[in-house]
Design an enzyme around this catalytic site. Structure first.
Site, PDB file in Angstrom:
ATOM      1  N   LYS A 112      28.965  30.272  -8.776  1.00  0.00           N
ATOM      2  CA  LYS A 112      30.415  30.423  -8.943  1.00  0.00           C
ATOM      3  C   LYS A 112      31.138  30.563  -7.620  1.00  0.00           C
ATOM      4  O   LYS A 112      32.277  30.120  -7.490  1.00  0.00           O
ATOM      5  CB  LYS A 112      30.729  31.616  -9.858  1.00  0.00           C
ATOM      6  CG  LYS A 112      30.297  31.368 -11.291  1.00  0.00           C
ATOM      7  CD  LYS A 112      31.021  32.215 -12.289  1.00  0.00           C
ATOM      8  CE  LYS A 112      30.661  31.771 -13.699  1.00  0.00           C
ATOM      9  NZ  LYS A 112      31.261  32.600 -14.731  1.00  0.00           N
ATOM     10  N   LYS A 195      24.951  23.021 -17.863  1.00  0.00           N
ATOM     11  CA  LYS A 195      25.414  23.718 -19.072  1.00  0.00           C
ATOM     12  C   LYS A 195      26.882  23.431 -19.342  1.00  0.00           C
ATOM     13  O   LYS A 195      27.660  23.206 -18.403  1.00  0.00           O
ATOM     14  CB  LYS A 195      25.140  25.225 -18.972  1.00  0.00           C
ATOM     15  CG  LYS A 195      26.158  26.036 -18.224  1.00  0.00           C
ATOM     16  CD  LYS A 195      26.029  27.537 -18.560  1.00  0.00           C
ATOM     17  CE  LYS A 195      27.211  28.284 -17.935  1.00  0.00           C
ATOM     18  NZ  LYS A 195      27.418  29.618 -18.395  1.00  0.00           N
ATOM     19  N   LYS A 198      33.123  26.705 -19.419  1.00  0.00           N
ATOM     20  CA  LYS A 198      34.586  26.749 -19.428  1.00  0.00           C
ATOM     21  C   LYS A 198      35.140  26.363 -18.074  1.00  0.00           C
ATOM     22  O   LYS A 198      36.112  25.649 -17.973  1.00  0.00           O
ATOM     23  CB  LYS A 198      35.074  28.170 -19.746  1.00  0.00           C
ATOM     24  CG  LYS A 198      34.787  28.655 -21.135  1.00  0.00           C
ATOM     25  CD  LYS A 198      35.576  29.955 -21.360  1.00  0.00           C
ATOM     26  CE  LYS A 198      34.766  31.025 -22.054  1.00  0.00           C
ATOM     27  NZ  LYS A 198      33.968  31.860 -21.184  1.00  0.00           N
TER      28      LYS A 198
END
Ligand code: AQP
Length: 332
Positions: A112, A195, A198
């Site tokens: 991230k 994956k 969002k």
């Protein structure tokens, strides 16, 4: 009854199919047999830059979706994380028993933070797994239903619980991950080895629970499939087709080998059409219920306040013990 806890971030205007199959659907089943605590983790959402109006809207949308997916406020404690202040208090204490190196090993931070550059990513994003440990340990949860991406964080939670118990006396229950192998990683429709996410999937790669039937169908039909035309389950050679098979199997309850047999000689088109229909018929009633719940904001907020009151009672009990163990003076 064993206790279960899990959370979901209000980081988008809808949950996606990965959140639904990997997490929320299990939550609904587990409320039948467990003392269940489920939260909208808004404190986690602000670890990346977040607009306040978006956060407020998305927190309500997330809560409404949880009820719309089948969480029953009389069977489960559904609440918003920031309403229970003990989460941040315990997170601080756990921060103080976590090694820098231990925190730095968390791969989700690496993934991230890459988006922001490691030096401008927030310290909150770095300590995110410690807050997650606090979420779980506050409620003395036995089981934590999550997708595979959360396995490493669960291990850290167990390590921290063990360390605290060992140093300061038995306080926390050691939680076990509850991961359903078949749906632990639903992948991006356009990039079937990544994956579905969002924040990192492209709109074409993600199936949103609150999306209209038209776009949902289009996305399934345009999902990346693999060379050849046979519908086969082969994670390595046919990751796109395998993902769609996993989705169809999970949504219909039909085992994958039975589906493979059904589509012998049928080609990708027929198969995808069926997958699209089952996605649409699963999501449509959830979207309608969500819209109804969002239409009465006062009632939704009332449900969340009641959930927070129930959660707080449990969290406060744990924290009274924790404060004493750490050596904080009584009296407040
Ligand atoms: N693709 C997935 N397959 C199976 N399970 C998944 N989960 C998420 N994606 C998949 C599970 O959903 C729960 C809630 O996730 P989250 O909102 O806390 O954050 P996340 O895991 O980081 O999911 P996203 O979509 O990638 O969100 P962003 O982009 O906001 O970080 C978790 O139990 C997760 O395992």
């Amino acid at each position: 009854r064993p206790r279960v806890l899990s959370g979901i971030q209000p980081t988008a205007d809808s949950f996606h199919l990965g959140n639904y199959l990997g997490a929320v659907r299990q939550w609904v089943t587990l409320q039948e047999t467990h003392d269940a605590f489920y939260c909208v983790v808004d404190l986690h959402a602000i670890t990346v830059p977040t607009d306040p109006a978006d956060l407020r809207r998305r927190s309500r949308v997330a809560a409404a979706q949880l009820f719309a997916c089948g969480l029953d406020p009389s069977a489960s404690t559904v609440f918003v994380q920031s309403h229970v202040r003990e989460h941040t208090e315990l997170a601080w204490i756990l921060n103080c028993i976590t090694g820098m190196g231990e925190a730095a090993r968390m791969t989700q931070f690496k993934d991230k933070s890459a988006k922001y550059g490691e030096s401008s990513a927030s310290v909150g994003l770095f300590t995110y797994p410690i807050l997650q440990a606090a979420d779980i340990l506050l409620y003395q949860a036995n089981r934590v239903p999550v997708g595979a991406d959360q396995k490493q964080h669960l291990e850290l939670t167990r390590d921290l619980a063990q360390r605290f118990n060992h140093r300061l006396g038995d306080t926390f229950t050691l939680p076990e991950p509850y991961i359903l192998k078949e749906v632990e990683k639903i992948t991006d429709l356009q990039d079937p080895t990544a994956k579905m996410s969002k924040s990192s999937s492209s709109p074409a790669g993600i199936l949103d629970v609150l999306e209209q039937p038209g776009p949902l169908r289009k996305k399934v039909m345009r999902a990346v499939t693999d060379t050849g035309s046979e519908v086969l389950f082969d994670e390595e050679g046919k990751p796109g087709v395998s993902n769609l098979l996993r989705i169809q199997s999970a949504l219909t309850g039909t085992p994958i080998p039975e589906l493979v047999e059904r589509y012998v000689g049928a080609g990708y088109g027929t198969f995808k059409k069926d997958v699209a229909e089952v996605v649409v018929s699963t999501f449509e009633p959830i979207r309608e219920r969500t819209e109804k719940l969002l239409a009465d904001e006062a009632e939704l907020d009332r449900l969340l306040a009641a959930g927070a009151a129930k959660a707080r009672a449990v969290a406060q009990e744990t924290m009274t013990q924790v404060r004493d163990r750490v050596g904080f003076l009584p009296g407040v």
